[in-house]
Design a protein around this motif. Sequence first.
Motif, PDB file in Angstrom:
ATOM      1  N   LYS A  60       0.777  -1.269  -0.067  1.00  0.00           N
ATOM      2  CA  LYS A  60      -0.091  -0.159  -0.009  1.00  0.00           C
ATOM      3  C   LYS A  60       0.974   1.574   0.127  1.00  0.00           C
ATOM      4  O   LYS A  60       0.994   2.140  -0.477  1.00  0.00           O
ATOM      5  N   GLU A  61       1.520   1.261   1.085  1.00  0.00           N
ATOM      6  CA  GLU A  61       2.762   2.641   1.346  1.00  0.00           C
ATOM      7  C   GLU A  61       3.477   2.965  -0.770  1.00  0.00           C
ATOM      8  O   GLU A  61       3.470   3.677  -0.837  1.00  0.00           O
ATOM      9  N   MET A  62       3.648   0.959  -0.997  1.00  0.00           N
ATOM     10  CA  MET A  62       4.493   1.411  -2.933  1.00  0.00           C
ATOM     11  C   MET A  62       3.385   2.152  -3.444  1.00  0.00           C
ATOM     12  O   MET A  62       3.263   3.058  -4.237  1.00  0.00           O
ATOM     13  N   CYS A  63       2.015   1.776  -3.452  1.00  0.00           N
ATOM     14  CA  CYS A  63       0.941   1.876  -3.755  1.00  0.00           C
ATOM     15  C   CYS A  63       0.717   3.831  -4.283  1.00  0.00           C
ATOM     16  O   CYS A  63       0.831   4.879  -4.958  1.00  0.00           O
ATOM     17  N   GLU A  64       1.068   4.022  -2.680  1.00  0.00           N
ATOM     18  CA  GLU A  64       0.800   5.667  -2.648  1.00  0.00           C
ATOM     19  C   GLU A  64       2.262   6.010  -2.917  1.00  0.00           C
ATOM     20  O   GLU A  64       1.803   7.523  -3.661  1.00  0.00           O
ATOM     21  N   THR A  65       2.885   5.793  -2.972  1.00  0.00           N
ATOM     22  CA  THR A  65       4.203   6.364  -3.142  1.00  0.00           C
ATOM     23  C   THR A  65       4.181   6.593  -4.466  1.00  0.00           C
ATOM     24  O   THR A  65       5.918   7.483  -5.147  1.00  0.00           O
ATOM     25  N   LEU A  66       4.912   5.528  -5.599  1.00  0.00           N
ATOM     26  CA  LEU A  66       5.452   5.236  -6.859  1.00  0.00           C
ATOM     27  C   LEU A  66       4.394   5.449  -7.761  1.00  0.00           C
ATOM     28  O   LEU A  66       4.175   4.864  -8.805  1.00  0.00           O
ATOM     29  N   LEU A  67       3.876   3.546  -7.149  1.00  0.00           N
ATOM     30  CA  LEU A  67       2.572   2.608  -8.247  1.00  0.00           C
ATOM     31  C   LEU A  67       1.918   3.620  -8.692  1.00  0.00           C
ATOM     32  O   LEU A  67       1.091   3.571 -10.543  1.00  0.00           O
ATOM     33  N   ALA A  68       1.005   4.695  -8.223  1.00  0.00           N
ATOM     34  CA  ALA A  68      -0.498   4.848  -8.650  1.00  0.00           C
ATOM     35  C   ALA A  68      -0.084   6.441  -8.445  1.00  0.00           C
ATOM     36  O   ALA A  68       0.470   6.980  -7.520  1.00  0.00           O
ATOM     37  N   ASN A  69      -1.471   7.319  -9.337  1.00  0.00           N
ATOM     38  CA  ASN A  69      -1.313   8.610  -9.658  1.00  0.00           C
ATOM     39  C   ASN A  69      -2.752   8.992  -8.501  1.00  0.00           C
ATOM     40  O   ASN A  69      -3.354   8.679  -9.140  1.00  0.00           O
ATOM     41  N   THR A  70      -2.511   9.135  -7.236  1.00  0.00           N
ATOM     42  CA  THR A  70      -3.988   8.922  -6.627  1.00  0.00           C
ATOM     43  C   THR A  70      -4.826   9.738  -7.010  1.00  0.00           C
ATOM     44  O   THR A  70      -6.195  10.204  -6.319  1.00  0.00           O
ATOM     45  N   VAL A  71      -3.976  10.817  -7.322  1.00  0.00           N
ATOM     46  CA  VAL A  71      -5.360  11.964  -7.613  1.00  0.00           C
ATOM     47  C   VAL A  71      -6.219  11.542  -8.988  1.00  0.00           C
ATOM     48  O   VAL A  71      -7.693  11.613  -9.063  1.00  0.00           O
TER      49      VAL A  71
END
Lengths: 80, 80
Positions: A60-71
């Motif tokens: 989840k941290e990886m997603c928030e940091t790099l893998l997904a652009n949560t905007v």
Amino acid sequence: MRVKVHVSLKPGVLDPQGKAVGDALGRLGFGEVGGVRVGKTIELELKDGLSRADAEKRVKEMCETLLANTVVERYSIELA
Amino acid sequence: MRVKVHVSLKPGVLDPQGKAVGDALGRLGFGEVGGVRVGKTIELELKDGLSRADAEKRVKEMCETLLANTVVERYSIELA
């Protein structure tokens, strides 16, 4: 441990790649295709020794940091 | 009908995008990550009236024609 992360555009966000694929399918004779959306699947191999809960937290941290652009993107995590 | 197509590189085919993501995760402190592979997910909305068997056959044709490069990629079809 193997983990799959699915990243896709949020509903309502324009998807030019999906539009291009849909148009191309129409030109190729696949008239039954309505909308098309294109997303990413990221397969991660994690080193052994992590609990499932820890693995999910770290990914989840990886997603928030790099893998997904949560905007503009949403993601889901699938532990194998 | 909604159909998901998963396209990923065949095992053994180099994945520079996956390598870049893996290296970046390592630099960001996610040392537990071993290999990373990146694939595509294509979500298709098909017009109503197709049977599941016909839908699967047509989507297979789409994969072979446009959606996947079967020399280096494999695909799987998931009917909703």
